[in-house]
Scaffold this motif. Structure first.
Motif, PDB file in Angstrom:
ATOM      1  N   SER A   9      63.923  26.125  18.061  1.00  0.00           N
ATOM      2  CA  SER A   9      63.966  25.581  16.703  1.00  0.00           C
ATOM      3  C   SER A   9      63.555  26.632  15.678  1.00  0.00           C
ATOM      4  O   SER A   9      62.727  27.502  15.950  1.00  0.00           O
ATOM      5  CB  SER A   9      63.047  24.365  16.581  1.00  0.00           C
ATOM      6  N   ALA A  10      64.133  26.510  14.477  1.00  0.00           N
ATOM      7  CA  ALA A  10      63.803  27.438  13.398  1.00  0.00           C
ATOM      8  C   ALA A  10      62.349  27.302  12.979  1.00  0.00           C
ATOM      9  O   ALA A  10      61.691  28.299  12.651  1.00  0.00           O
ATOM     10  CB  ALA A  10      64.724  27.198  12.208  1.00  0.00           C
ATOM     11  N   VAL A  11      61.817  26.081  12.982  1.00  0.00           N
ATOM     12  CA  VAL A  11      60.433  25.898  12.535  1.00  0.00           C
ATOM     13  C   VAL A  11      59.460  26.602  13.479  1.00  0.00           C
ATOM     14  O   VAL A  11      58.406  27.080  13.044  1.00  0.00           O
ATOM     15  CB  VAL A  11      60.096  24.392  12.393  1.00  0.00           C
ATOM     16  N   ASN A  12      59.787  26.737  14.742  1.00  0.00           N
ATOM     17  CA  ASN A  12      58.935  27.479  15.667  1.00  0.00           C
ATOM     18  C   ASN A  12      59.123  28.980  15.485  1.00  0.00           C
ATOM     19  O   ASN A  12      58.156  29.720  15.250  1.00  0.00           O
ATOM     20  CB  ASN A  12      59.237  27.079  17.113  1.00  0.00           C
ATOM     21  N   THR A  13      60.352  29.462  15.577  1.00  0.00           N
ATOM     22  CA  THR A  13      60.566  30.912  15.537  1.00  0.00           C
ATOM     23  C   THR A  13      60.175  31.507  14.180  1.00  0.00           C
ATOM     24  O   THR A  13      59.621  32.609  14.120  1.00  0.00           O
ATOM     25  CB  THR A  13      62.030  31.257  15.847  1.00  0.00           C
ATOM     26  N   GLU A  14      60.439  30.777  13.081  1.00  0.00           N
ATOM     27  CA  GLU A  14      60.151  31.312  11.753  1.00  0.00           C
ATOM     28  C   GLU A  14      58.669  31.282  11.413  1.00  0.00           C
ATOM     29  O   GLU A  14      58.231  31.969  10.481  1.00  0.00           O
ATOM     30  CB  GLU A  14      60.956  30.555  10.702  1.00  0.00           C
ATOM     31  N   ARG A  70      65.821  36.508  25.073  1.00  0.00           N
ATOM     32  CA  ARG A  70      66.938  35.567  25.153  1.00  0.00           C
ATOM     33  C   ARG A  70      67.000  34.613  23.968  1.00  0.00           C
ATOM     34  O   ARG A  70      67.933  33.812  23.874  1.00  0.00           O
ATOM     35  CB  ARG A  70      66.854  34.767  26.453  1.00  0.00           C
ATOM     36  N   SER A  71      66.009  34.676  23.053  1.00  0.00           N
ATOM     37  CA  SER A  71      65.991  33.777  21.896  1.00  0.00           C
ATOM     38  C   SER A  71      66.579  34.464  20.671  1.00  0.00           C
ATOM     39  O   SER A  71      65.971  35.386  20.118  1.00  0.00           O
ATOM     40  CB  SER A  71      64.558  33.335  21.587  1.00  0.00           C
ATOM     41  N   PRO A  72      67.746  34.017  20.197  1.00  0.00           N
ATOM     42  CA  PRO A  72      68.310  34.618  18.977  1.00  0.00           C
ATOM     43  C   PRO A  72      67.386  34.471  17.779  1.00  0.00           C
ATOM     44  O   PRO A  72      67.295  35.375  16.945  1.00  0.00           O
ATOM     45  CB  PRO A  72      69.613  33.835  18.770  1.00  0.00           C
ATOM     46  N   GLY A  73      66.670  33.341  17.701  1.00  0.00           N
ATOM     47  CA  GLY A  73      65.774  33.118  16.573  1.00  0.00           C
ATOM     48  C   GLY A  73      64.623  34.105  16.543  1.00  0.00           C
ATOM     49  O   GLY A  73      64.245  34.606  15.479  1.00  0.00           O
ATOM     50  N   GLU A  77      63.842  37.093  13.674  1.00  0.00           N
ATOM     51  CA  GLU A  77      62.575  37.339  12.991  1.00  0.00           C
ATOM     52  C   GLU A  77      62.142  38.793  13.157  1.00  0.00           C
ATOM     53  O   GLU A  77      61.595  39.391  12.229  1.00  0.00           O
ATOM     54  CB  GLU A  77      61.499  36.396  13.534  1.00  0.00           C
ATOM     55  N   ALA A  78      62.372  39.365  14.334  1.00  0.00           N
ATOM     56  CA  ALA A  78      62.023  40.778  14.547  1.00  0.00           C
ATOM     57  C   ALA A  78      62.831  41.677  13.610  1.00  0.00           C
ATOM     58  O   ALA A  78      62.281  42.586  12.972  1.00  0.00           O
ATOM     59  CB  ALA A  78      62.259  41.156  16.003  1.00  0.00           C
ATOM     60  N   ARG A  79      64.121  41.421  13.528  1.00  0.00           N
ATOM     61  CA  ARG A  79      64.970  42.262  12.668  1.00  0.00           C
ATOM     62  C   ARG A  79      64.623  42.107  11.191  1.00  0.00           C
ATOM     63  O   ARG A  79      64.791  43.053  10.410  1.00  0.00           O
ATOM     64  CB  ARG A  79      66.445  41.920  12.912  1.00  0.00           C
TER      65      ARG A  79
END
Length: 268
Positions: A9-14, A70-73, A77-79
């Motif tokens: 989810s975006a709310v987790n990765t962000e 393996r997580s695009p999200g 965030e790294a990029r």
């Protein structure tokens, strides 16, 4: 609606760096991996690199770092952090979407690291052995592998359901609150696998919910002699275990920090 896989989810990765990343953030491990790589050679492969918590400082130290996740999200965030970095540092980073159980890269590495208990996401001995096999193939002879995992506390590995917990973090940029709830935990003691239901909620300063998502965290705990046996079966030698990143001897219920080597010539 079923829970999403962890880091979906975006709310987790962000918000990862504010919440889950804050829990595991420890500059000691960054220094440990930097010093390890400095003594082994400049080419580093980091498995499960996430938002670049370790990747970026290693690149800033002059190392060439390939990060696989393996997580695009998480990679997104790294990029997003690259804009604040020196261009020479960015040039030393290569981020790849992939699975640490099955990857093939066109290079060999002096050092491979698996930080922040990411090895625990491998849920079977077969998956663990497949990952170690890929690592062995990608390390140069004499290259070094380091893996950090949690040492299982037996009181937290009992059968059945355990309770949950809640944590909150304030985003200093937006003023919003990020609430992280572990709703439940179930242990499968036969498989040595834990299942936790997590809810991530972002709230306005006044308390209104902006977004929310539920994810499932599934991890396998590995006992120290089991881990040593896995490394031996994969072909590694000079296997050392510590309980922290200061080189302390093994200790129950803390961390397992492993350092080992692919046999062969020390030449890079």
């Amino acid at each position: 609606m079923p829970a999403l896989p962890f880091y979906s989810s975006a709310v987790n990765t962000e918000t990862y760096d504010l919440t889950v990343g804050r829990i595991i953030k420890d500059d000691a491990d960054v220094r440990f991996y930097r010093d390890l790589a400095a003594g082994s050679g400049p080419r580093v492969l980091e498995l499960a690199c996430g938002t670049g918590r370790v990747t970026i400082p290693l690149a800033e130290a002059g190392l060439d770092v390939t990060g696989l996740d393996r997580s695009p999200g998480m990679l997104r965030e790294a990029r997003a952090k690259f804009a604040a970095l020196d261009p020479a540092t960015v040039d030393r980073i290569c981020l790849i979407e992939g699975d640490m159980v099955d990857f093939s890269l066109d290079t060999s590495f002096d050092t491979v690291i698996v930080p922040a208990t990411a090895f625990a996401f491998l849920l079977t001995p077969d998956a663990q052995r497949a990952c170690l096999s890929r690592v062995f193939e990608h390390l140069r002879p004499g290259g070094v592998l380091s893996i950090a995992v949690f040492d299982p506390r037996l009181d937290l590995c009992v059968p059945g359901d355990l309770g949950g917990r809640t944590d909150e973090a304030l985003d200093p940029k937006s003023g919003r609150t990020i609430r992280v709830e572990v709703l439940s935990r179930h242990n499968d003691t036969l498989a040595q696998v834990l299942h936790e239901a997590w809810r991530f909620t972002e709230l306005e300063a006044e308390g209104a919910v902006i977004r929310s998502a539920e994810e499932e965290l599934v991890l396998r705990w590995t006992y120290r002699y089991e881990m040593r046996h896995l490394l031996e079966l994969a072909g590694f030698d000079r296997i050392d275990e510590f309980s922290d990143f200061a080189g302390s001897p093994p200790a129950y219920g803390v961390q397992q920090v492993w350092v080992c080597r692919r046999p062969g010539s020390e030449a890079g």
